[in-house]
Motif scaffolding. Structure first.
Motif, short mmCIF file in Angstrom:
data_model
loop_
_atom_site.label_atom_id
_atom_site.label_comp_id
_atom_site.label_asym_id
_atom_site.label_seq_id
_atom_site.Cartn_x
_atom_site.Cartn_y
_atom_site.Cartn_z
N SER A 64 28.76 34.17 -29.63
CA SER A 64 29.60 33.84 -28.78
C SER A 64 30.12 32.19 -30.96
O SER A 64 29.41 31.79 -30.25
N GLU A 65 31.51 32.40 -30.28
CA GLU A 65 31.49 31.69 -31.11
C GLU A 65 31.73 29.94 -30.23
O GLU A 65 31.65 28.66 -31.48
N GLN A 66 31.70 29.66 -28.96
CA GLN A 66 32.16 28.37 -28.48
C GLN A 66 30.44 28.31 -27.99
O GLN A 66 30.03 26.64 -27.77
N TYR A 67 30.10 29.18 -27.49
CA TYR A 67 28.96 29.10 -26.03
C TYR A 67 27.49 29.86 -26.82
O TYR A 67 27.23 30.51 -26.65
N PRO A 68 27.04 29.89 -28.35
CA PRO A 68 26.05 30.76 -28.83
C PRO A 68 25.05 30.62 -28.73
O PRO A 68 23.96 31.26 -28.45
N LEU A 69 24.71 29.04 -28.30
CA LEU A 69 23.00 28.64 -27.71
C LEU A 69 23.05 29.42 -26.08
O LEU A 69 22.04 30.41 -25.74
N ALA A 70 23.63 29.39 -25.85
CA ALA A 70 24.01 29.11 -24.12
C ALA A 70 23.76 31.11 -23.88
O ALA A 70 23.19 31.27 -23.05
N GLN A 71 24.66 31.69 -24.38
CA GLN A 71 25.17 33.26 -24.91
C GLN A 71 23.33 33.77 -24.43
O GLN A 71 22.58 34.52 -24.06
N GLY A 73 20.73 32.02 -24.69
CA GLY A 73 19.16 31.42 -23.61
C GLY A 73 19.59 32.07 -22.64
O GLY A 73 18.65 32.72 -21.48
N SER A 74 20.50 32.53 -21.95
CA SER A 74 21.01 33.35 -20.68
C SER A 74 20.11 34.48 -20.99
O SER A 74 20.00 35.64 -19.73
N LEU A 75 20.35 35.17 -21.99
CA LEU A 75 20.11 36.47 -22.37
C LEU A 75 18.15 36.44 -22.11
O LEU A 75 17.31 37.43 -21.50
N LEU A 76 17.66 35.51 -22.90
CA LEU A 76 16.18 34.60 -22.78
C LEU A 76 15.63 35.03 -21.13
O LEU A 76 15.15 34.75 -21.31
N SER A 221 27.11 45.37 -25.22
CA SER A 221 26.14 44.01 -24.31
C SER A 221 26.33 43.65 -22.63
O SER A 221 25.21 43.29 -21.74
N VAL A 222 27.65 43.89 -22.51
CA VAL A 222 28.26 44.11 -21.09
C VAL A 222 27.84 44.96 -20.46
O VAL A 222 27.38 44.80 -18.59
N ILE A 223 28.09 46.22 -20.49
CA ILE A 223 27.68 47.09 -19.68
C ILE A 223 26.48 47.08 -19.71
O ILE A 223 25.98 47.68 -18.37
N THR A 224 25.82 47.02 -20.32
CA THR A 224 24.34 47.32 -20.39
C THR A 224 23.69 46.06 -19.55
O THR A 224 22.01 45.96 -19.20
N LEU A 225 23.86 45.24 -19.70
CA LEU A 225 23.97 43.86 -18.58
C LEU A 225 23.20 44.02 -17.50
O LEU A 225 22.79 43.25 -16.67
N CYS A 258 19.03 36.83 -12.59
CA CYS A 258 19.88 36.53 -11.12
C CYS A 258 20.73 35.71 -12.55
O CYS A 258 22.14 35.64 -13.22
N CYS A 259 20.19 34.55 -12.51
CA CYS A 259 20.49 33.01 -13.52
C CYS A 259 21.03 34.04 -14.58
O CYS A 259 21.99 33.44 -14.84
N GLY A 260 19.84 34.76 -15.86
CA GLY A 260 20.32 34.87 -17.19
C GLY A 260 21.40 35.75 -17.06
O GLY A 260 23.02 35.69 -17.79
N MET A 261 22.15 36.80 -15.40
CA MET A 261 22.86 37.69 -15.98
C MET A 261 24.25 37.01 -15.46
O MET A 261 25.29 36.58 -15.83
N CYS A 262 24.33 35.77 -14.49
CA CYS A 262 25.37 35.01 -13.79
C CYS A 262 25.60 34.04 -15.68
O CYS A 262 27.20 34.45 -16.27
N GLY A 263 24.40 33.71 -16.20
CA GLY A 263 25.33 33.12 -17.38
C GLY A 263 25.97 33.81 -18.29
O GLY A 263 27.06 33.60 -19.12
N PHE A 264 25.56 35.28 -18.70
CA PHE A 264 25.82 35.67 -19.38
C PHE A 264 27.13 36.12 -19.75
O PHE A 264 28.11 36.18 -19.90
N THR A 265 27.65 36.66 -18.25
CA THR A 265 29.37 37.24 -18.24
C THR A 265 29.72 36.30 -17.81
O THR A 265 31.33 36.17 -18.57
N TYR A 266 29.27 34.79 -17.65
CA TYR A 266 30.19 33.71 -17.09
C TYR A 266 30.66 32.91 -18.93
O TYR A 266 31.96 33.25 -18.80
N ILE A 267 29.85 33.55 -20.24
CA ILE A 267 30.08 33.32 -21.11
C ILE A 267 31.36 34.16 -21.60
O ILE A 267 32.30 33.97 -22.29
#
Length: 281
Positions: A64-71, A73-76, A221-225, A258-267
């Motif tokens: 992600s160019e806008q939210y690289p750390l958040a992206q 971080g959500s996976l981690l 990455s979205v499919i496997t999420l 659940c929070c990590g999934m929501c954060g990644f898909t939101y980004i």
């Protein structure tokens, strides 16, 4: 033209071997050596992390160019939650063993070996998802059928070579024994027949066909999420069918997933929206 056809043929063969041979082999072996919850951890949140890292390293996807750390971080966060579920299940299982079993160390060795085998699930699933993304111009059912055929041929060849060269030591049985056991199970066990049909049509056919179709619309990455919801679901089913308790550690782990999934898909959703509504020059 011929070069493209040959490349696509190799991709289809690789997808069939990874998705229909290595993936179920690693998962079944690891499941026997561990527990359903631990197996679902490797078959869940670990898969999107592995797929995302592989896609970025191979330059098939971009961070992600806008939210690289958040992206990241959500996976981690999702992976951290899955590890909490894994450790809680392992510790809870050891609490019910006597001192002799704990001192023997065999359970710990089996736990380590099982997780090493299950790590192959991540590699095989990630490879399959990335290869399916390169083959989106084929109809999903057709691609899935080819993959199934290649997987069946791979199982047959593996059993045949093991029977001839190693006497069945690698797979645990010779080709003749495997065919005899399969015939006996199909003939005498309705449960086996129903389970085989369910695995073929839904676990294998439907899931991979849906993944092939989704590959033409979404990034790998979205499919496997969506595999990340397996540990919470497995823990719930264990509670319903086996009476296993949750405990605050499992609840915490499931919340992190659940929070990590929501954060990644939101980004991903924000970036997709901005990309399609970007003002022209």
């Amino acid at each position: 033209m011929m070069k493209n056809v040959n490349t696509e043929a190799l991709q289809i063969v690789a997808a069939g071997i990874a998705g229909m041979l290595l993936l179920p082999s690693c998962y079944t072996t690891g499941l026997i050596m561990t527990t359903p919850t631990i197996a679902s951890v490797w078959d869940g949140p670990m898969i999107p992390l592995g797929c995302f890292c592989a896609a970025v390293l191979l330059k098939l996807e971009k961070r992600s160019e806008q939210y690289p750390l958040a992206q990241v971080g959500s996976l981690l966060l999702a992976v951290g939650g899955s590890l909490i579920v894994l450790l809680a299940d392992f510790i809870h299982g050891n609490d019910h063993k006597n001192g002799a079993e704990k001192d023997a160390g065999m359970d710990h060795m089996q736990f380590i070996q099982g997780n090493m085998v299950l790590s192959g699930v991540v590699a095989a699933y990630s490879a399959t998802a990335l290869l399916q993304k390169q083959l989106t111009h084929y109809p999903p059912i057709t691609l899935t059928g080819w993959m199934f055929g290649i997987g069946c041929m791979g199982c047959f060849v593996s059993l045949l070579l093991d029977s001839i060269l190693l006497g069945g030591n690698l797979t645990g049985s010779t080709l003749g024994q495997a065919l005899s056991q399969l015939h006996l199970a199909l003939k005498t066990s309705p449960t086996f027949r129903y389970g085989l049909l369910y695995s073929a049509y839904f676990v294998g056919g439907a899931c991979f066909a849906i993944a092939s179709y989704a590959s033409s619309h979404l990034e790998s990455s979205v499919i496997t999420l969506f595999a990340a919801c397996q540990p919470p679901m497995t823990a719930v089913l264990e509670w319903i069918w086996e009476g296993k308790g949750f405990g605050w550690k499992k609840v915490l782990g499931m919340c992190c997933v659940c929070c990590g999934m929501c954060g990644f898909t939101y980004i991903k959703r924000i970036e997709s929206h901005n990309k399609h509504h970007k003002p022209g020059p």
